[in-house]
Design a protein around this motif. Structure first.
Motif, PDB file in Angstrom:
ATOM      1  N   SER A   1       0.841  -1.207   0.000  1.00 28.93           N
ATOM      2  CA  SER A   1       0.000   0.000   0.000  1.00 28.93           C
ATOM      3  C   SER A   1       0.869   1.246   0.000  1.00 28.93           C
ATOM      4  O   SER A   1       0.576   2.226  -0.699  1.00 28.93           O
ATOM      5  CB  SER A   1      -0.911   0.032   1.230  1.00 28.93           C
ATOM      6  OG  SER A   1      -1.837  -1.016   1.173  1.00 28.93           O
TER       7      SER A   1
ATOM      8  N   ASP B   1      -5.635  -0.698  -4.889  1.00 24.43           N
ATOM      9  CA  ASP B   1      -5.062  -1.277  -3.670  1.00 24.43           C
ATOM     10  C   ASP B   1      -6.062  -2.256  -3.046  1.00 24.43           C
ATOM     11  O   ASP B   1      -6.996  -1.850  -2.365  1.00 24.43           O
ATOM     12  CB  ASP B   1      -4.694  -0.178  -2.664  1.00 24.43           C
ATOM     13  CG  ASP B   1      -3.884  -0.738  -1.497  1.00 24.43           C
ATOM     14  OD1 ASP B   1      -3.599  -1.954  -1.481  1.00 24.43           O
ATOM     15  OD2 ASP B   1      -3.543   0.045  -0.593  1.00 24.43           O
ATOM     16  N   GLU B   2      -5.864  -3.523  -3.296  1.00 25.56           N
ATOM     17  CA  GLU B   2      -6.740  -4.597  -2.798  1.00 25.56           C
ATOM     18  C   GLU B   2      -8.220  -4.263  -3.002  1.00 25.56           C
ATOM     19  O   GLU B   2      -9.006  -4.217  -2.055  1.00 25.56           O
ATOM     20  CB  GLU B   2      -6.443  -4.876  -1.322  1.00 25.56           C
ATOM     21  CG  GLU B   2      -4.986  -5.282  -1.107  1.00 25.56           C
ATOM     22  CD  GLU B   2      -4.808  -6.187   0.106  1.00 25.56           C
ATOM     23  OE1 GLU B   2      -5.741  -6.967   0.399  1.00 25.56           O
ATOM     24  OE2 GLU B   2      -3.732  -6.134   0.716  1.00 25.56           O
TER      25      GLU B   2
HETATM   26 MG    MG Z   1      -2.094  -2.817   2.097  1.00 23.55          MG
END
Ligand code: MG
Ligand code: ADP
Length: 254
Positions: free
Chosen positions: A53, A173-174
């Motif tokens: 991240s 991000d995810e």
């Molecule tokens: Mg992360």
């Protein structure tokens, strides 16, 4: 999909050059490098806390870094003369938790940044926003509030909102890790389409099916370092030599 480009076709769209970052005394990123070409889809994976991240946030200057540089379409983030808000407006970002404005309708979520950041007229922003809402299959929900939509629908709105800004690249991000399993597919489908249309994408995800089918390259991170950076078939090939950490990670996740 239009991709405005300031650089020649051969220069990488995203060039991460040996960046290091500290939170106080803690070094979260050490000498991280990777290049993402125009139209390339790169998946970033690795254990929790490995710095994925943080790395992706450095690419659109949401997090400062202390060493190295990130050059996005020829614009250096480390250069103090660079207008960071302007650069940020050109790179789409989709987060795990959608981050829609809960008090605004879907349409207003889609148009706000277009109007405030890009200076588009209300009518133009609305037309563009609704075009992308249609692309993610949610036209019928334009007057609803985020809380009235499922997680998968909210994430598709977040993707449409980012696309309405005409980004030169998209960072994820995810994007599916907060979703109930039955909603993961609808979000991945949107991302697959985007990849097929030639969007430059950097995707932090544990969805190895997506990585295998859609990505061109996989970057594996561990303890703040890029440990592997290789073409996708090589990453998944058991016969290739690979770091012990990546092998361990894959054995757990596949
Ligand atoms: Mg992360
Ligand atoms: P990942 O996304 O791979 O799980 P992160 O980039 O979120 O990893 O975090 C990497 C490391 O940096 C972790 O050890 C995390 O605890 C630490 N970290 C993240 N954000 C901060 C912060 N704002 N301040 C201090 N440490 C942080």
């Amino acid at each position: 999909m239009t991709q405005n480009s300031a650089q020649g076709a051969s220069a990488p769209m995203i060039d991460i050059r040996q960046i290091s970052k500290w939170y106080g005394d803690f070094q979260v990123l050490t000498d991280c490098s990777t290049q993402i070409a125009r139209g390339e889809v790169v998946v970033v994976c690795g254990p929790s806390g490995s710095g994925k991240s943080t790395l992706i946030k450095c690419v659109n200057a949401l997090e400062p870094f202390q060493k190295g540089d990130v050059v996005v379409d020829g614009t250096s983030i480390a250069d103090p003369k660079t207008n960071l808000p302007k650069l940020r407006a050109r790179v789409g970002m989709v987060f795990q938790h959608f981050e829609l404005f809960p008090h605004l309708t879907v349409t207003d979520n889609l148009t706000l940044a277009q109007i405030k950041v890009l200076g588009r007229s209300k009518a133009e922003a609305r037309e563009k926003g609704l075009l992308y809402l249609d692309r993610v299959g949610l036209s019928m929900h334009k007057e609803k509030f985020p809380g009235q939509l499922s997680g998968g629908q909210q994430q598709r709105v977040a993707i449409a909102r980012a696309l309405a800004m005409d980004p030169i690249a998209m960072l994820f991000d995810e994007p599916t890790s907060a979703l109930d399993p039955e909603m993961v597919g609808e979000v991945l489908d949107v991302m697959v389409k985007l990849a097929e249309e030639g969007m430059t994408m950097m995707v932090v995800t544990h969805e190895m099916g997506f990585a295998r089918k859609v990505s061109h390259r996989v970057v594996f991170m561990d303890a703040g370092r890029v440990v592997e950076d290789c073409p996708t078939p090589q990453f998944f090939s058991t016969s290739e030599q690979r770091s012990e950490r990546a092998a361990h990670f894959l054995a757990k996740i596949l």
